[in-house]
Design a protein around this motif. Structure first.
Motif, PDB file in Angstrom:
ATOM      1  N   THR A 110       0.887  -1.265  -0.182  1.00  0.00           N
ATOM      2  CA  THR A 110       0.158   0.214  -0.062  1.00  0.00           C
ATOM      3  C   THR A 110       0.799   1.358  -0.072  1.00  0.00           C
ATOM      4  OG1 THR A 110      -1.803  -1.232   1.260  1.00  0.00           O
ATOM      5  CG2 THR A 110      -1.791   1.366   1.470  1.00  0.00           C
ATOM      6  N   TYR A 111       2.042   1.200   0.824  1.00  0.00           N
ATOM      7  CA  TYR A 111       2.825   2.599   1.118  1.00  0.00           C
ATOM      8  C   TYR A 111       3.473   2.743  -0.349  1.00  0.00           C
ATOM      9  CZ  TYR A 111       6.143   5.692   2.903  1.00  0.00           C
ATOM     10  OH  TYR A 111       6.949   6.834   3.249  1.00  0.00           O
ATOM     11  N   VAL A 112       4.065   1.786  -1.119  1.00  0.00           N
ATOM     12  CA  VAL A 112       4.714   1.947  -2.413  1.00  0.00           C
ATOM     13  C   VAL A 112       3.655   2.479  -3.489  1.00  0.00           C
ATOM     14  CG1 VAL A 112       5.915   0.711  -4.003  1.00  0.00           C
ATOM     15  CG2 VAL A 112       6.508   0.305  -1.869  1.00  0.00           C
ATOM     16  N   GLN A 113       2.638   1.735  -3.319  1.00  0.00           N
ATOM     17  CA  GLN A 113       1.402   2.262  -4.337  1.00  0.00           C
ATOM     18  C   GLN A 113       1.042   3.811  -4.165  1.00  0.00           C
ATOM     19  OE1 GLN A 113      -1.456  -0.944  -3.646  1.00  0.00           O
ATOM     20  NE2 GLN A 113      -0.846  -2.039  -5.742  1.00  0.00           N
ATOM     21  N   ASP A 114       0.937   3.996  -2.780  1.00  0.00           N
ATOM     22  CA  ASP A 114       0.673   5.636  -2.418  1.00  0.00           C
ATOM     23  C   ASP A 114       1.608   6.656  -2.744  1.00  0.00           C
ATOM     24  OD1 ASP A 114      -1.807   4.718  -2.027  1.00  0.00           O
ATOM     25  OD2 ASP A 114      -1.728   4.485   0.052  1.00  0.00           O
TER      26      ASP A 114
ATOM     27  N   ALA B   1       4.751   6.260  -4.812  1.00  0.00           N
ATOM     28  CA  ALA B   1       5.547   5.628  -5.928  1.00  0.00           C
ATOM     29  C   ALA B   1       6.404   6.794  -6.453  1.00  0.00           C
ATOM     30  CB  ALA B   1       4.634   5.039  -7.092  1.00  0.00           C
ATOM     31  N   ASP B   2       5.710   8.214  -6.424  1.00  0.00           N
ATOM     32  CA  ASP B   2       6.557   9.228  -7.089  1.00  0.00           C
ATOM     33  C   ASP B   2       7.877   9.522  -6.134  1.00  0.00           C
ATOM     34  OD1 ASP B   2       4.805  10.026  -4.979  1.00  0.00           O
ATOM     35  OD2 ASP B   2       4.680  11.955  -6.029  1.00  0.00           O
ATOM     36  N   THR B   3       8.016   9.002  -4.834  1.00  0.00           N
ATOM     37  CA  THR B   3       8.945   9.480  -3.925  1.00  0.00           C
ATOM     38  C   THR B   3       9.887   8.318  -3.378  1.00  0.00           C
ATOM     39  OG1 THR B   3       7.493   9.361  -1.967  1.00  0.00           O
ATOM     40  CG2 THR B   3       7.468  11.528  -3.141  1.00  0.00           C
ATOM     41  N   VAL B   4       9.326   7.173  -3.494  1.00  0.00           N
ATOM     42  CA  VAL B   4      10.445   6.001  -3.068  1.00  0.00           C
ATOM     43  C   VAL B   4      11.146   5.675  -3.884  1.00  0.00           C
ATOM     44  CG1 VAL B   4       8.283   5.202  -1.472  1.00  0.00           C
ATOM     45  CG2 VAL B   4       8.736   4.184  -3.958  1.00  0.00           C
TER      46      VAL B   4
ATOM     47  N   GLY C  92       1.944  -2.343 -10.047  1.00  0.00           N
ATOM     48  CA  GLY C  92       1.417  -1.405 -10.992  1.00  0.00           C
ATOM     49  C   GLY C  92       1.644  -0.114 -10.844  1.00  0.00           C
ATOM     50  N   VAL C  93       3.070   0.132 -10.540  1.00  0.00           N
ATOM     51  CA  VAL C  93       3.426   1.338 -10.188  1.00  0.00           C
ATOM     52  C   VAL C  93       4.999   1.487 -10.933  1.00  0.00           C
ATOM     53  CG1 VAL C  93       2.599   1.667  -8.205  1.00  0.00           C
ATOM     54  CG2 VAL C  93       4.735   0.468  -8.183  1.00  0.00           C
ATOM     55  N   GLU C  94       5.407   2.708 -11.156  1.00  0.00           N
ATOM     56  CA  GLU C  94       6.810   2.909 -11.651  1.00  0.00           C
ATOM     57  C   GLU C  94       7.575   3.991 -10.551  1.00  0.00           C
ATOM     58  OE1 GLU C  94       7.193   4.821 -15.285  1.00  0.00           O
ATOM     59  OE2 GLU C  94       5.897   3.351 -16.395  1.00  0.00           O
ATOM     60  N   VAL C  95       8.633   3.456 -10.212  1.00  0.00           N
ATOM     61  CA  VAL C  95       9.282   4.006  -8.804  1.00  0.00           C
ATOM     62  C   VAL C  95      10.631   4.338  -9.479  1.00  0.00           C
ATOM     63  CG1 VAL C  95       8.132   2.682  -7.222  1.00  0.00           C
ATOM     64  CG2 VAL C  95      10.299   2.066  -7.718  1.00  0.00           C
ATOM     65  N   THR C  96      11.263   5.271  -8.605  1.00  0.00           N
ATOM     66  CA  THR C  96      12.536   5.687  -8.945  1.00  0.00           C
ATOM     67  C   THR C  96      13.641   4.632  -8.565  1.00  0.00           C
ATOM     68  OG1 THR C  96      12.136   7.885  -8.570  1.00  0.00           O
ATOM     69  CG2 THR C  96      14.329   7.447  -8.764  1.00  0.00           C
ATOM     70  N   ALA C  97      14.339   4.016  -9.659  1.00  0.00           N
ATOM     71  CA  ALA C  97      15.070   2.785  -9.615  1.00  0.00           C
ATOM     72  C   ALA C  97      16.415   3.386  -9.540  1.00  0.00           C
ATOM     73  CB  ALA C  97      15.055   2.026 -10.708  1.00  0.00           C
TER      74      ALA C  97
END
Length: 334
Positions: free
Chosen positions: A154-158, A160-163, A186-191
């Motif tokens: 839930t945290y990563v989905q909410d 996703a633009d900062t993690v 279903g998210v894109e995060v900063t890798a």
């Protein structure tokens, strides 16, 4: 007596002697008679950084294989480009059994990840045998807010633009697992890519990045030592080394399931007799109780004897190339 006669004879004898020395040199050490193999140390190329999971697995089996073969297996780390640098070196090495490659699942993903791959994983290598299949774990910095895997999702989905998600470079096992994870959520995060797993883990422990997905051979000690927060293991069942760690399926994400298989390879033209000697020695190492115990401590185990064969290894490689080709192709819109 014609003086030219003895000189011609002497010259001929000298030429034959020189030829004999050349032939003798060719028949010793690398490039010698397969029946006499091995007569010199064997270089094992690990295409990832020292201290990483593949390096750890390699060093576990190298010692008992060295004892069995009567020569030293010397590990050489040649990291870069998701393992393709070291694999490329191994592909073009002399096919005499004195250069061996230890690679993981990345051997099967490289064709889909790299358009200009300098080698063919099937055509340019002979498999020696599988070694182990290592589970993956989803971990985070010790002070990351979520406490359970469900909360993590839930945290990563909410957010996703900062993690931030660490991995050991494109094509690495941690990168592949991370792709499966973010795709399932279903998210894109900063890798945040690193030059190997060890620096990625160092940054995670130091709190510079939020989370990553990596092999138990690299994470078990950090988890049990309390240096990172663990959320799940990516296997169908819980593992003995981390019995309190739930599976991704238990946390409602059965699609995040992956293990990282490792195997030994030699250049394609290596004589079968040499491959057989290496396979037999690998099986001796995998039956060694010290190796079994070391792997158990890191959440994995040697493969069965029938898997530590060229035939089983080749079958898995070809099947995985097809499978990952579809997964990566879909992810890239191909």
């Amino acid at each position: 007596m014609n003086p030219a006669g003895p000189r011609k004879v002497a010259a001929r004898i000298g030429a034959l002697t020189g030829l004999g020395l050349v032939l003798a040199a060719c028949s010793s050490g690398g490039g010698g008679d397969p029946a006499a193999y091995p007569e010199d140390d064997i270089e094992v190329i690990v295409p990832f950084s020292a201290g990483g999971p593949t390096d750890t697995v390699t060093r576990m089996v190298a010692e008992p294989m060295s004892e069995d073969l009567g020569v030293q297996l010397v590990v050489q780390n040649a990291d870069g480009a998701g393992g393709t640098v070291g694999a490329g070196q191994a592909a073009t090495a002399d096919p005499d059994g004195y250069t061996v490659l230890m690679h993981h699942i990345g051997m099967s993903t490289a064709p889909a990840l790299y358009e200009d791959l300098a080698y063919d994983p099937v055509a340019d290598f002979k498999p020696v045998g599988l070694v182990t299949e290592v589970p993956m774990t989803i971990i985070a910095r010790s002070d990351f807010e979520p406490e359970t895997f469900e909360e993590f999702v839930t945290y990563v989905q909410d957010n996703a633009d900062t993690v931030t998600m660490a991995h050991a470079g494109e094509g690495s096992a941690s990168n592949l697992c991370g792709l499966l994870l973010t795709d399932a959520l279903g998210v894109e995060v900063t890798a945040v890519p690193y030059d190997g797993t060890s620096p990625a883990m160092t940054e995670l422990v130091g709190g510079q990045v939020d989370f990553m997905c990596d092999q138990t051979t690299n994470t078990t000690g950090q988890i049990t030592g309390g240096k990172v927060k663990a959320y799940a293991v990516t296997t169908p069942e819980r593992i003995e080394a981390l019995p309190d760690l739930p599976t991704t399926a238990e946390g409602g994400q059965p699609g995040i399931e992956v293990s990282v298989w490792h195997g030994l390879y030699v250049p394609a033209e290596t004589p079968d007799e040499i491959v057989t000697k290496l396979t037999d020695s690998l099986q001796v190492a995998l039956a060694d109780q010290t190796v079994i115990d070391q792997m158990a401590d890191l959440g994995t185990a040697p493969v069965s004897e029938d898997q530590a064969t060229p035939e089983a290894h080749a079958a898995l490689l070809e099947e995985q190339i097809a499978t990952w080709g579809e997964i990566i192709g879909a992810g890239q819109g191909g």
